[in-house]
Design a protein around this motif. Structure first.
Motif, PDB file in Angstrom:
ATOM      1  N   ILE A 107      -4.990  -1.043   6.957  1.00  0.00           N
ATOM      2  CA  ILE A 107      -4.734  -0.160   6.939  1.00  0.00           C
ATOM      3  C   ILE A 107      -5.350   1.104   8.525  1.00  0.00           C
ATOM      4  O   ILE A 107      -4.064   1.825   8.535  1.00  0.00           O
ATOM      5  CB  ILE A 107      -5.306   0.710   5.354  1.00  0.00           C
ATOM      6  CG1 ILE A 107      -4.361   0.062   3.830  1.00  0.00           C
ATOM      7  CG2 ILE A 107      -4.999   2.183   5.740  1.00  0.00           C
ATOM      8  CD1 ILE A 107      -5.351   0.660   3.054  1.00  0.00           C
TER       9      ILE A 107
ATOM     10  N   ASP B 215      -3.372   0.988  -3.281  1.00  0.00           N
ATOM     11  CA  ASP B 215      -3.481  -0.405  -2.645  1.00  0.00           C
ATOM     12  C   ASP B 215      -3.150  -1.351  -4.451  1.00  0.00           C
ATOM     13  O   ASP B 215      -3.816  -1.586  -5.301  1.00  0.00           O
ATOM     14  CB  ASP B 215      -4.752  -1.599  -1.931  1.00  0.00           C
ATOM     15  CG  ASP B 215      -4.434  -2.533  -1.768  1.00  0.00           C
ATOM     16  OD1 ASP B 215      -3.492  -3.448  -2.336  1.00  0.00           O
ATOM     17  OD2 ASP B 215      -5.456  -3.577  -1.732  1.00  0.00           O
TER      18      ASP B 215
ATOM     19  N   THR C  92     -12.834   2.818   0.642  1.00  0.00           N
ATOM     20  CA  THR C  92     -12.218   2.537  -0.765  1.00  0.00           C
ATOM     21  C   THR C  92     -12.968   2.586  -1.411  1.00  0.00           C
ATOM     22  O   THR C  92     -14.294   2.882  -1.928  1.00  0.00           O
ATOM     23  CB  THR C  92     -11.710   0.942  -0.685  1.00  0.00           C
ATOM     24  OG1 THR C  92     -13.278  -0.166  -0.674  1.00  0.00           O
ATOM     25  CG2 THR C  92     -11.254  -0.022   0.397  1.00  0.00           C
TER      26      THR C  92
ATOM     27  N   VAL D 254       1.264  -1.349   0.560  1.00  0.00           N
ATOM     28  CA  VAL D 254      -0.893   0.017  -0.271  1.00  0.00           C
ATOM     29  C   VAL D 254       0.641   1.409   0.470  1.00  0.00           C
ATOM     30  O   VAL D 254       1.776   1.367   0.837  1.00  0.00           O
ATOM     31  CB  VAL D 254      -1.092  -0.128   1.337  1.00  0.00           C
ATOM     32  CG1 VAL D 254      -1.601   1.559   1.641  1.00  0.00           C
ATOM     33  CG2 VAL D 254      -1.807  -1.173   0.982  1.00  0.00           C
TER      34      VAL D 254
ATOM     35  N   ILE E 178      -7.790  -2.132   3.820  1.00  0.00           N
ATOM     36  CA  ILE E 178      -8.583  -0.860   4.436  1.00  0.00           C
ATOM     37  C   ILE E 178      -8.522  -1.234   5.832  1.00  0.00           C
ATOM     38  O   ILE E 178      -8.346  -0.337   6.495  1.00  0.00           O
ATOM     39  CB  ILE E 178     -10.136  -0.434   3.992  1.00  0.00           C
ATOM     40  CG1 ILE E 178     -10.028   1.419   3.873  1.00  0.00           C
ATOM     41  CG2 ILE E 178     -11.324  -0.872   3.938  1.00  0.00           C
ATOM     42  CD1 ILE E 178     -11.150   1.838   3.898  1.00  0.00           C
TER      43      ILE E 178
ATOM     44  N   ALA F 297       1.275   5.334   0.176  1.00  0.00           N
ATOM     45  CA  ALA F 297       0.578   6.492   1.139  1.00  0.00           C
ATOM     46  C   ALA F 297       0.896   7.475   0.771  1.00  0.00           C
ATOM     47  O   ALA F 297       2.090   7.768   0.387  1.00  0.00           O
ATOM     48  CB  ALA F 297       1.371   6.606   2.992  1.00  0.00           C
TER      49      ALA F 297
ATOM     50  N   MET G  44      -4.264   6.896  -1.025  1.00  0.00           N
ATOM     51  CA  MET G  44      -3.456   5.469  -0.851  1.00  0.00           C
ATOM     52  C   MET G  44      -3.685   5.141  -1.850  1.00  0.00           C
ATOM     53  O   MET G  44      -4.931   4.833  -2.951  1.00  0.00           O
ATOM     54  CB  MET G  44      -3.418   4.581   0.656  1.00  0.00           C
ATOM     55  CG  MET G  44      -2.988   5.509   1.817  1.00  0.00           C
ATOM     56  SD  MET G  44      -3.704   4.315   3.189  1.00  0.00           S
ATOM     57  CE  MET G  44      -3.177   5.234   4.672  1.00  0.00           C
TER      58      MET G  44
ATOM     59  N   VAL H 295      -8.597   5.102  -0.473  1.00  0.00           N
ATOM     60  CA  VAL H 295      -7.907   3.812  -0.827  1.00  0.00           C
ATOM     61  C   VAL H 295      -8.359   3.314  -2.031  1.00  0.00           C
ATOM     62  O   VAL H 295      -9.485   2.530  -1.966  1.00  0.00           O
ATOM     63  CB  VAL H 295      -7.861   2.522   0.079  1.00  0.00           C
ATOM     64  CG1 VAL H 295      -7.061   1.836  -0.173  1.00  0.00           C
ATOM     65  CG2 VAL H 295      -7.598   3.434   1.565  1.00  0.00           C
TER      66      VAL H 295
END
Length: 727
Positions: A605, A594, A560, A323, A602, A325, A592, A577
């Protein structure tokens, strides 16, 4: 939005479970520190001794200035004590830099690995290409990939690397993304929809695709990945800035306190020289060294040294889980999330609806419904169509049933909402949405059994999707249309999610399922999965409105998404995400990405974000607590001669004032090295309430921060007296 209480039933267990959805207890950690990393990071730690570099860490900058002052004093008036203090003060600064350098080195190693995936590739740029244009209307030129600009059209045949980030605008291909994600299984990329985005540096394994470049030179996703994992763009988060401000204020307060000691000592006749056991402290040249030592031990050097490493390590733990960020702020926000929005399809359910039952109506034999459903699905390449074929063949012994020659396929369209086949013997089979098939049957002169509506409601209420199957004509083609039955498609809830949502509930996080399904279907899925709430028939505007309402109530939101229609909500969410398989718009909107495109990540996360906050809090508590022991070591040694009452505080009974000060300085340096692995690995996180976490931090790291230094300083003092008895 409609609330629903979590149901008690569990999702059916499947043989194949995605990572992170099993029922085993899960803990967030990041592996042990390799001691060799300390040695490899040492050159970078020494380079960070540059005062201009260290100025962004005021606590350690003050420590470096103090080390420089003691160095000058030790050179002007050499003494063993002076050189020992000077050496350990420089080591304190180096160890602080070492913590940050080790954290950064992990990112740089990953960046080097990513760079190795970027090769000098060429691109087949299509000049004059337009959708549907004949081949003689455009021409192909070979150019270096670095010359590509946003909007260029390139062709990528099988076996070649995709030269830059973009969207597939024509064709479908299997793509190897292992260079980016580490996942060896290829993925399908095709034009249109939410699976069109491709990443530069990945390889086309089959077929040929046409890609529109969406990047400018030097701004590819791979370039941004390298920059991010190297930490070059890491900005301090609001909480980190606030804690830095607190450390600066504490440093200023103690600096003022130490600066006033010398005048106060002169006023009290003798500055710590009134008694024989403290006379050495007032010796020429030693006073300044003692004052600098006192300052370094009073200011919060431990957390000041580790604060940056904690933030870098938080982002690193995400990178280890594939992932990225885009900022430390996003990682920190994940730890404070109050509401978690989860898309139903692909996150809570597998997304591929599977045939689970055939429900014939009236006197229709089940075998007849199965054959009709199978024939009308043979050319249906969707997961749902394939599941109908597999279910019919597996449950009704129809392994060899094939479509006869001369059959004509009726493709699905958004207008008719049906598909089917017209057979050579005159029969016409249709399969599709119940309302559409009912209308078709009426148009063909047929009647609808009353039980059909009951079946449709029954399937919908259970969270499934009803597909109707009908037949018209016969061998002579004269029979009216007849409804045969319902195919029950079930969107399977991923196993283990109920327990994970229960963990989130214990953290105080509210889960909301977002779906385009009707409220009846959404309610059934929500109850089976165990989410706290759901939003049915959600449009992009409704998703955005929901996030804004939650944020207006003081909540931090995580969600997400992978589609262009998710981009507004991803941009609005505090933690957005985006899936790597999604569109460029989604990836640019989120903070973010993935790389594994696993929407359930998530939840992990959020746990990593909480671990970052807990680690920072735990080490801050330890840092402040261990200052207590240093006060008990240094203050009685320095002022016991002037104020005999302070001798009661000398509970460690250290051998001499010089030994006490040196022991405290040595511990102050060594504790930084001892805590580097914990700062990088992170304090183990277990889902619990905020009060429980605070209590654990106070008992483990607060009390431990008091006890450990007392023991360590005493042992260091014993060792000093053993090997340097003159101190």
């Amino acid at each position: 939005m409609t609330a629903s209480a979590p149901a008690t039933s569990r999702a059916p267990e499947l043989e194949t479970q995605p990572p992170g959805t099993d029922d085993r207890p899960r803990r967030v950690s990041a592996g042990m520190l390799d001691p060799k990393q300390l040695w490899r990071a040492l050159p970078e730690a020494l380079r960070k001794l540059d005062p201009l570099t260290l100025l962004r860490n005021p606590v350690m900058f003050v420590t470096e200035v103090g080390a420089a002052l003691t160095t000058g004093i030790a050179i002007a008036r050499p003494s063993l004590f002076g050189w020992l203090i000077t050496g350990w003060l420089w080591l304190t600064v180096v160890f602080a830099n070492l913590a940050e350098a080790v954290a950064e080195s992990r990112g740089k190693a990953q960046a080097d690995s990513l760079r190795r995936t970027r090769q000098q590739t060429t691109a087949h740029r299509l000049v004059g290409w337009e959708p549907g244009a004949p081949t003689d209307a455009y021409f192909e030129e070979t150019v270096p990939a670095a010359e590509l600009r946003r909007g260029d059209i390139v062709a990528v045949p099988a076996g070649e690397l995709i030269p830059g980030d973009g969207d597939v605008i024509e064709g479908v291909a299997s793509v190897d993304e292992s260079a980016i994600t580490g996942e060896s299984a290829p993925v399908i990329r095709e034009s249109g929809g939410d699976r069109s985005a491709v990443t530069g540096g990945t390889r086309v394994l089959s077929d040929r695709i046409t890609v529109r470049v969406t990047q400018e030179p030097g701004d590819s996703f791979l370039d941004r990945m390298i920059t991010l994992v190297e930490g070059a763009n890491r900005q301090k988060t609001p909480n980190e800035l606030a804690l830095n401000l607190l450390l600066v204020m504490l440093t200023f307060v103690f600096l003022m306190a130490v600066v006033t000691l010398q005048p106060m000592a002169i006023f009290s006749k003798g500055f710590m020289g009134a008694a024989p056991d403290t006379a050495a402290l007032s010796a020429d040249g030693v006073t300044g060294i003692v004052l600098v030592s006192l300052l370094v031990c009073l200011i919060p050097t431990t957390i000041g040294a580790l604060l940056s490493a904690i933030g870098i390590a938080g982002m690193d733990r995400l990178v280890q889980r594939n992932v990225l960020a885009m900022s430390g702020r996003a990682v920190e926000a994940a730890g404070d999330v109050n509401t978690l929005l989860l898309d139903k399809t692909g996150t809570i359910t597998y997304g591929n609806r599977q045939a689970s039952a055939f429900l014939p109506v009236g006197a229709v034999p089940a075998g007849r419904l199965a054959r009709a459903a199978l024939l009308s699905s043979l050319a249906d390449e969707t997961p749902e169509g394939r599941s109908i074929v597999d279910y019919a063949r597996g449950h009704y012994q129809l392994p060899s049933l094939e479509v006869p020659d001369g059959a004509e396929w009726v493709s699905f369209s958004a207008i008719t909402r049906m598909s089917g086949v017209d057979l050579p013997d005159g029969r016409r089979l249709r399969k599709g949405a119940a309302a559409a098939v009912v209308q078709w049957v009426h148009e063909q002169g047929g009647a609808i059994p009353a039980i059909l509506e009951d079946y449709v409601e029954q399937v919908s209420a259970s969270g499934g999707t009803p597909l109707a199957v009908a037949e018209a004509g016969s061998g002579s083609g004269s029979e009216p249309a007849r409804m045969l039955g319902i195919v029950h498609l079930k969107d399977v809830v991923k196993p283990g999610l109920r327990d994970r949502f229960a963990e989130l509930r214990r953290m105080g996080i509210r889960t909301v399922m977002v779906t385009g399904d009707n409220p009846v279907t959404a309610k059934a899925i929500a109850e089976e999965a165990g989410v706290d709430d759901f939003l049915a028939e959600a449009t992009p505007e409704e998703k955005l409105a929901l996030i804004k309402r939650e944020q207006a109530g003081g909540h931090l939101i995580a969600m997400t998404g992978d589609g262009t229609n998710d981009a507004p909500a991803l941009a609005q969410a505090d933690v957005g995400v985006a899936m790597n398989t999604g569109t460029s718009a989604a990836k640019e909107a989120g903070n973010m990405v993935d790389l594994d495109s696993d929407p359930t990540k998530i939840i992990e996360i959020v746990e990593i974000g909480k671990q970052l906050l807990i680690t920072r809090g735990a080490l801050t508590a330890f840092s402040i607590a261990n200052d207590i022991a240093k006060y008990f070591a240094i203050l009685p040694a320095m002022f016991g001669g002037v104020y005999p009452g302070l001798d009661a505080l000398n509970i460690m009974r250290l051998h001499s004032p010089l030994s006490a000060i040196l022991s405290a300085v040595i511990f102050n340096a060594m504790v930084i090295v001892a805590l580097i692995p914990l700062a990088l690995r992170g304090v183990r996180y277990r889902p619990s309430s905020a009060s429980a976490l605070l209590t654990r931090n106070l008992w483990v790291y607060g009390l431990g921060g008091v006890i450990v230094p007392f023991v360590a300083i005493k042992l260091i003092d014993v060792a000093i007296f053993q090997f340097i008895p003159g101190i």
